[in-house]
Design a protein around this motif. Structure first.
Motif, PDB file in Angstrom:
ATOM      1  N   GLY A 122       0.805  -1.208   0.000  1.00  0.00           N
ATOM      2  CA  GLY A 122       0.000   0.000   0.000  1.00  0.00           C
ATOM      3  C   GLY A 122       0.843   1.264   0.000  1.00  0.00           C
ATOM      4  O   GLY A 122       0.325   2.347  -0.247  1.00  0.00           O
ATOM      5  N   LEU A 123       2.149   1.121   0.272  1.00  0.00           N
ATOM      6  CA  LEU A 123       3.053   2.271   0.281  1.00  0.00           C
ATOM      7  C   LEU A 123       3.971   2.282  -0.939  1.00  0.00           C
ATOM      8  O   LEU A 123       4.968   3.013  -0.952  1.00  0.00           O
ATOM      9  N   ASP A 124       3.650   1.468  -1.945  1.00  0.00           N
ATOM     10  CA  ASP A 124       4.386   1.528  -3.201  1.00  0.00           C
ATOM     11  C   ASP A 124       4.368   2.973  -3.699  1.00  0.00           C
ATOM     12  O   ASP A 124       3.312   3.604  -3.804  1.00  0.00           O
ATOM     13  N   LYS A 125       5.541   3.506  -3.987  1.00  0.00           N
ATOM     14  CA  LYS A 125       5.670   4.938  -4.249  1.00  0.00           C
ATOM     15  C   LYS A 125       4.829   5.402  -5.428  1.00  0.00           C
ATOM     16  O   LYS A 125       4.145   6.431  -5.358  1.00  0.00           O
ATOM     17  N   GLU A 126       4.858   4.666  -6.530  1.00  0.00           N
ATOM     18  CA  GLU A 126       4.092   5.071  -7.710  1.00  0.00           C
ATOM     19  C   GLU A 126       2.591   4.976  -7.463  1.00  0.00           C
ATOM     20  O   GLU A 126       1.808   5.770  -7.983  1.00  0.00           O
ATOM     21  N   PHE A 127       2.200   3.999  -6.642  1.00  0.00           N
ATOM     22  CA  PHE A 127       0.780   3.846  -6.318  1.00  0.00           C
ATOM     23  C   PHE A 127       0.294   5.020  -5.477  1.00  0.00           C
ATOM     24  O   PHE A 127      -0.766   5.597  -5.749  1.00  0.00           O
ATOM     25  N   VAL A 128       1.066   5.390  -4.465  1.00  0.00           N
ATOM     26  CA  VAL A 128       0.698   6.523  -3.612  1.00  0.00           C
ATOM     27  C   VAL A 128       0.714   7.824  -4.417  1.00  0.00           C
ATOM     28  O   VAL A 128      -0.152   8.691  -4.243  1.00  0.00           O
ATOM     29  N   LYS A 129       1.673   7.939  -5.327  1.00  0.00           N
ATOM     30  CA  LYS A 129       1.758   9.135  -6.169  1.00  0.00           C
ATOM     31  C   LYS A 129       0.501   9.286  -7.025  1.00  0.00           C
ATOM     32  O   LYS A 129      -0.010  10.397  -7.218  1.00  0.00           O
ATOM     33  N   LYS A 130      -0.013   8.170  -7.530  1.00  0.00           N
ATOM     34  CA  LYS A 130      -1.235   8.210  -8.342  1.00  0.00           C
ATOM     35  C   LYS A 130      -2.389   8.830  -7.548  1.00  0.00           C
ATOM     36  O   LYS A 130      -3.153   9.660  -8.074  1.00  0.00           O
ATOM     37  N   TYR A 131      -2.501   8.484  -6.275  1.00  0.00           N
ATOM     38  CA  TYR A 131      -3.576   9.029  -5.460  1.00  0.00           C
ATOM     39  C   TYR A 131      -3.334  10.493  -5.106  1.00  0.00           C
ATOM     40  O   TYR A 131      -4.286  11.279  -4.990  1.00  0.00           O
ATOM     41  N   TYR A 132      -2.078  10.866  -4.938  1.00  0.00           N
ATOM     42  CA  TYR A 132      -1.803  12.280  -4.648  1.00  0.00           C
ATOM     43  C   TYR A 132      -2.156  13.149  -5.853  1.00  0.00           C
ATOM     44  O   TYR A 132      -2.641  14.281  -5.699  1.00  0.00           O
ATOM     45  N   LYS A 133      -1.952  12.622  -7.050  1.00  0.00           N
ATOM     46  CA  LYS A 133      -2.339  13.355  -8.255  1.00  0.00           C
ATOM     47  C   LYS A 133      -3.844  13.632  -8.281  1.00  0.00           C
ATOM     48  O   LYS A 133      -4.286  14.680  -8.771  1.00  0.00           O
ATOM     49  N   LEU A 134      -4.633  12.681  -7.756  1.00  0.00           N
ATOM     50  CA  LEU A 134      -6.084  12.845  -7.743  1.00  0.00           C
ATOM     51  C   LEU A 134      -6.521  13.963  -6.796  1.00  0.00           C
ATOM     52  O   LEU A 134      -7.642  14.483  -6.914  1.00  0.00           O
ATOM     53  N   ILE A 135      -5.667  14.285  -5.851  1.00  0.00           N
ATOM     54  CA  ILE A 135      -5.943  15.394  -4.947  1.00  0.00           C
ATOM     55  C   ILE A 135      -5.351  16.688  -5.504  1.00  0.00           C
ATOM     56  O   ILE A 135      -6.024  17.716  -5.594  1.00  0.00           O
ATOM     57  N   TYR A 136      -4.087  16.616  -5.898  1.00  0.00           N
ATOM     58  CA  TYR A 136      -3.312  17.797  -6.268  1.00  0.00           C
ATOM     59  C   TYR A 136      -3.834  18.480  -7.535  1.00  0.00           C
ATOM     60  O   TYR A 136      -4.148  19.684  -7.516  1.00  0.00           O
ATOM     61  N   TYR A 137      -3.929  17.734  -8.646  1.00  0.00           N
ATOM     62  CA  TYR A 137      -4.250  18.368  -9.925  1.00  0.00           C
ATOM     63  C   TYR A 137      -5.660  18.968  -9.984  1.00  0.00           C
ATOM     64  O   TYR A 137      -5.824  20.118 -10.419  1.00  0.00           O
ATOM     65  N   PRO A 138      -6.710  18.250  -9.555  1.00  0.00           N
ATOM     66  CA  PRO A 138      -8.034  18.896  -9.585  1.00  0.00           C
ATOM     67  C   PRO A 138      -8.111  20.148  -8.716  1.00  0.00           C
ATOM     68  O   PRO A 138      -8.672  21.161  -9.138  1.00  0.00           O
ATOM     69  N   LEU A 139      -7.529  20.096  -7.515  1.00  0.00           N
ATOM     70  CA  LEU A 139      -7.613  21.259  -6.635  1.00  0.00           C
ATOM     71  C   LEU A 139      -6.759  22.416  -7.140  1.00  0.00           C
ATOM     72  O   LEU A 139      -7.123  23.590  -6.954  1.00  0.00           O
ATOM     73  N   GLU A 140      -5.641  22.122  -7.800  1.00  0.00           N
ATOM     74  CA  GLU A 140      -4.837  23.191  -8.389  1.00  0.00           C
ATOM     75  C   GLU A 140      -5.601  23.894  -9.514  1.00  0.00           C
ATOM     76  O   GLU A 140      -5.557  25.123  -9.650  1.00  0.00           O
TER      77      GLU A 140
END
Length: 304
Positions: free
Chosen positions: A274-292
């Motif tokens: 669950g802490l695979d870096k690319e996997f976690v990054k994918k979820y951060y993109k779902l927060i970061y890009y829409p809100l930006e």
């Protein structure tokens, strides 16, 4: 100066890994030991049923019940891990982006609020969870969450048995913002379509890449051009390059709606860490890009 995506993510990921790795490993280990114990008990029970005289006829029933029990406890273990994963990983991603916004895994956006956007012309079933919400710096309230809409067709087959056929309409993030500034017009950003090419309400955006993916439709072209600056247009291009599905947006007077077709949201992986870096990054993109995108849109609206 605001941090870029990579710098922001690296800092957040290091913190999440440090704080969450041991906790998630412990939860996983407990679940695995519990499942192993249940499996051994079920095996022993079925061996006894098979070997003890006069009980062999019950073996098929015992085996079937054991499979059901095993699946049930696997689901319970999975749900336990998912609850912890969302509480420690997804909540940390949200807080890492902005400590003044909040995450509630169980809450969602209401069907009535989704219907206000009129993104979908019609559907039968609606589901929403994983709500992120808060207030931007100048006072605009926002919320976004996973939304799933489906068409459901019930019919009877040739033998008279009732069948249910589900068709997915939308699965991804949907959000709503209450704007302080009423633009007194309408602006829509939708996926590019040849049918809209010659529409009188279509705005020609000065970016060939944007035009490749999107159409901008409005009843006030001057305001639309002032809202969609070069920086904001670039954010739309970035998000569609990261995900083949573009970002949809509607501004109607003092309401802003958006959605992002991205499939499953914030669920832990089934097989890998669950802490695979690319996997976690994918979820951060779902927060970061829409809100930006939404933050930049609001800032531009304030300048009208």
């Amino acid at each position: 100066m605001e941090k870029g995506f990579e710098e922001s993510f690296e800092q957040i990921y290091d913190q999440i890994y440090t704080e969450s790795a041991n906790k998630l490993k412990e939860v996983n280990s407990k679940n695995n030991m519990f499942i192993l114990g249940i499996t051994l008990v079920l095996i022993i029970i079925n061996v006894i049923v098979l070997l003890v005289p006069n009980t062999q006829s019950m073996f098929v029933l015992s085996l079937s019940i054991s499979v059901i029990v095993f699946i049930l406890f696997c689901v319970i273990g999975r749900n336990s891990y998912k609850k912890i994963y969302k509480a420690v990983v997804i909540n940390s991603l949200v807080k890492g982006y902005n400590e003044n916004i909040y995450y509630d895994a169980k809450a969602g956006i209401s069907r009535a609020e989704y219907d206000m956007s009129q993104f979908d012309k019609g559907y039968d079933e609606f589901y929403s969870e994983d709500k992120i919400y808060g207030t931007f710096e100048n006072g605009e309230n926002f919320q976004m969450a996973e939304v799933v809409t489906e068409d459901v067709n019930r019919y009877r087959d040739a033998d008279g048995n009732e069948k249910i056929e589900r068709t997915l309409i939308f699965k991804g993030l949907f959000g709503k913002v209450n704007l302080i500034n009423n633009i007194s017009s309408r602006v829509y950003i939708v996926s590019n379509s040849g049918f809209r090419k010659f529409s009188k309400k279509r705005v020609e955006i000065d970016s060939s890449e944007f035009e490749e993916y999107y159409d901008c439709i409005t009843d006030d072209k001057v305001k639309a051009m002032r809202i969609f600056t070069a920086d904001l247009i670039e954010k739309y291009i970035e998000i569609v390059k990261d995900n083949k599905n573009g970002f949809e947006l509607k501004i109607e007077d003092n309401n802003l709606f958006f959605r992002y077709k991205c499939g499953n949201v914030f669920e832990p992986p089934t097989f890998k860490s669950g802490l695979d870096k690319e996997f976690v990054k994918k979820y951060y993109k779902l927060i970061y890009y829409p809100l930006e995108i939404i933050k930049s849109t609001i800032e531009n609206i304030r300048e009208l």
